[in-house]
Design an enzyme around this catalytic site. Sequence first.
Site, mmCIF file in Angstrom:
data_model
loop_
_atom_site.group_PDB
_atom_site.id
_atom_site.type_symbol
_atom_site.label_atom_id
_atom_site.label_comp_id
_atom_site.label_asym_id
_atom_site.label_seq_id
_atom_site.Cartn_x
_atom_site.Cartn_y
_atom_site.Cartn_z
ATOM 1 C CE LYS A 1 -2.013 -1.155 3.909
ATOM 2 N NZ LYS A 1 -1.277 -2.405 4.204
ATOM 3 N NE ARG B 1 -4.963 -1.178 9.854
ATOM 4 C CZ ARG B 1 -3.862 -0.688 9.264
ATOM 5 N NH1 ARG B 1 -3.879 0.475 8.660
ATOM 6 N NH2 ARG B 1 -2.755 -1.376 9.281
ATOM 7 N NE ARG C 1 6.987 -2.102 6.592
ATOM 8 C CZ ARG C 1 5.645 -2.140 6.579
ATOM 9 N NH1 ARG C 1 4.975 -1.734 5.512
ATOM 10 N NH2 ARG C 1 4.991 -2.597 7.614
ATOM 11 N NE ARG D 1 16.372 -3.094 9.206
ATOM 12 C CZ ARG D 1 16.267 -3.840 8.096
ATOM 13 N NH1 ARG D 1 15.189 -4.565 7.880
ATOM 14 N NH2 ARG D 1 17.254 -3.878 7.226
ATOM 15 N NE ARG E 1 1.499 -4.536 11.592
ATOM 16 C CZ ARG E 1 2.714 -4.359 11.068
ATOM 17 N NH1 ARG E 1 3.781 -4.805 11.718
ATOM 18 N NH2 ARG E 1 2.848 -3.750 9.934
HETATM 19 P P1 ADP Z 1 2.175 -1.873 3.257
HETATM 20 O O1 ADP Z 1 2.165 -0.355 3.214
HETATM 21 O O2 ADP Z 1 0.995 -2.463 2.537
HETATM 22 O O3 ADP Z 1 2.307 -2.415 4.638
HETATM 23 P P2 ADP Z 1 4.785 -1.597 1.942
HETATM 24 O O4 ADP Z 1 4.475 -0.800 0.734
HETATM 25 O O5 ADP Z 1 5.459 -0.907 3.066
HETATM 26 O O6 ADP Z 1 3.451 -2.369 2.451
HETATM 27 O O7 ADP Z 1 5.669 -2.850 1.474
HETATM 28 C C1 ADP Z 1 6.184 -3.779 2.436
HETATM 29 C C2 ADP Z 1 7.624 -4.144 2.067
HETATM 30 O O8 ADP Z 1 7.615 -4.939 0.879
HETATM 31 C C3 ADP Z 1 8.527 -2.940 1.763
HETATM 32 O O9 ADP Z 1 9.829 -3.261 2.229
HETATM 33 C C4 ADP Z 1 8.486 -2.826 0.241
HETATM 34 O O10 ADP Z 1 9.722 -2.297 -0.271
HETATM 35 C C5 ADP Z 1 8.290 -4.270 -0.200
HETATM 36 N N1 ADP Z 1 7.392 -4.410 -1.361
HETATM 37 C C6 ADP Z 1 6.350 -3.630 -1.719
HETATM 38 N N2 ADP Z 1 5.750 -4.107 -2.829
HETATM 39 C C7 ADP Z 1 6.418 -5.238 -3.162
HETATM 40 C C8 ADP Z 1 6.273 -6.193 -4.227
HETATM 41 N N3 ADP Z 1 5.314 -6.093 -5.151
HETATM 42 N N4 ADP Z 1 7.157 -7.228 -4.260
HETATM 43 C C9 ADP Z 1 8.127 -7.345 -3.331
HETATM 44 N N5 ADP Z 1 8.322 -6.470 -2.303
HETATM 45 C C10 ADP Z 1 7.467 -5.431 -2.224
HETATM 46 P P1 ADP Z 2 0.802 -1.758 7.686
HETATM 47 O O1 ADP Z 2 0.669 -1.030 6.390
HETATM 48 O O2 ADP Z 2 2.097 -2.504 7.789
HETATM 49 O O3 ADP Z 2 -0.397 -2.563 8.060
HETATM 50 P P2 ADP Z 2 0.280 0.751 9.096
HETATM 51 O O4 ADP Z 2 1.422 1.703 9.089
HETATM 52 O O5 ADP Z 2 -0.856 1.009 8.178
HETATM 53 O O6 ADP Z 2 0.909 -0.695 8.869
HETATM 54 O O7 ADP Z 2 -0.305 0.622 10.561
HETATM 55 C C1 ADP Z 2 0.519 0.389 11.683
HETATM 56 C C2 ADP Z 2 -0.350 0.270 12.929
HETATM 57 O O8 ADP Z 2 -1.030 1.518 13.154
HETATM 58 C C3 ADP Z 2 -1.448 -0.775 12.850
HETATM 59 O O9 ADP Z 2 -0.999 -2.066 13.221
HETATM 60 C C4 ADP Z 2 -2.487 -0.199 13.842
HETATM 61 O O10 ADP Z 2 -2.089 -0.450 15.184
HETATM 62 C C5 ADP Z 2 -2.366 1.301 13.614
HETATM 63 N N1 ADP Z 2 -3.304 1.816 12.587
HETATM 64 C C6 ADP Z 2 -2.981 2.350 11.377
HETATM 65 N N2 ADP Z 2 -4.076 2.725 10.699
HETATM 66 C C7 ADP Z 2 -5.134 2.403 11.498
HETATM 67 C C8 ADP Z 2 -6.554 2.526 11.356
HETATM 68 N N3 ADP Z 2 -7.115 3.039 10.255
HETATM 69 N N4 ADP Z 2 -7.327 2.094 12.391
HETATM 70 C C9 ADP Z 2 -6.788 1.557 13.506
HETATM 71 N N5 ADP Z 2 -5.468 1.411 13.704
HETATM 72 C C10 ADP Z 2 -4.638 1.833 12.710
#
Ligand code: ADP
Ligand code: ADP
Length: 223
Positions: A17, A92, A131, A164, A176
């Site tokens: 995302k 969410r 990541r 990180r 999560r």
């Molecule tokens: P999200 O916001 O949904 O939690 P991220 O965009 O932060 O996910 O991506 C999670 C990790 O995976 C990051 O380290 C990113 O560089 C990597 N990543 C994102 N898209 C891909 C993909 N299509 N294939 C492999 N790695 C990816």
């Molecule tokens: P990822 O993309 O890896 O799921 P986020 O950065 O979106 O991680 O979210 C990290 C944490 O922040 C979640 O595990 C949750 O605790 C909190 N969080 C983020 N967005 C929301 C939301 N819309 N509602 C509730 N908790 C949230």
Amino acid sequence: MTTPTVLILLGPPGAGKGTQARILEEDFGLVQLSTGDLLRSAVASGSAAGQQARAVMEAGGLVSDEIVLAILKDRMNQPDVAKGIILDGFPRTDRQAADLDALLATSGQRVNAAISLEVDDEAMVGRVAGRYTCGGCGEGYHDTFKQPATAGVCDKCGGTAFKRRADDNAETVRERLKAYHAQTAPLITYYEGKGVLQRIDAMGDIAAIRQTLGGIVAGVSAH
Ligand code: ADP
Ligand code: ADP
Ligand code: ZN
């Protein structure tokens, strides 16, 4: 008159995302709104909301709807969102989705597309564990899948300090993922019912997903 485009990226932790939202910012001039980033700023600032959110985030649960909605509304009142937004990590829960619809309706807006990034859960543990982000500009990287062109130097800003997230460990990711399936995945059906759902296979590489997503966004953006 055109109304701003409102996109939602749905998907479990690690689905891509944040990565794709930043690309869409560049490709379409939209603004990424990540509630995770907003909450991490609140935690870092030590605000009352941040203090309440901290432990929940460390455990991999969801922060209360009240806190998240208040933080998001504040952000949506800033002028830079005028062209359109990409919601990353929001909504969410059912309540967040309903409140978003109500909020948008007050200014004649609606969700243009909710795009579900479809992935295998097991692969997400490795994506999240590898990541890291640039401390200067926030660009996202991965130990295996997306390394900077020059080791240790950010492609975007030249920065050399990376960070990180405390919650990016295998144990918390599993929590999560559970929260995602219990509380967030049902929103896929909600947006399907509204006729704005798009599903994409997000197991391919970042560039391929960018292409698919770009086609969808071009089709729904305000002209
Ligand atoms: P999200 O916001 O949904 O939690 P991220 O965009 O932060 O996910 O991506 C999670 C990790 O995976 C990051 O380290 C990113 O560089 C990597 N990543 C994102 N898209 C891909 C993909 N299509 N294939 C492999 N790695 C990816
Ligand atoms: P990822 O993309 O890896 O799921 P986020 O950065 O979106 O991680 O979210 C990290 C944490 O922040 C979640 O595990 C949750 O605790 C909190 N969080 C983020 N967005 C929301 C939301 N819309 N509602 C509730 N908790 C949230
Ligand atoms: Zn950088």
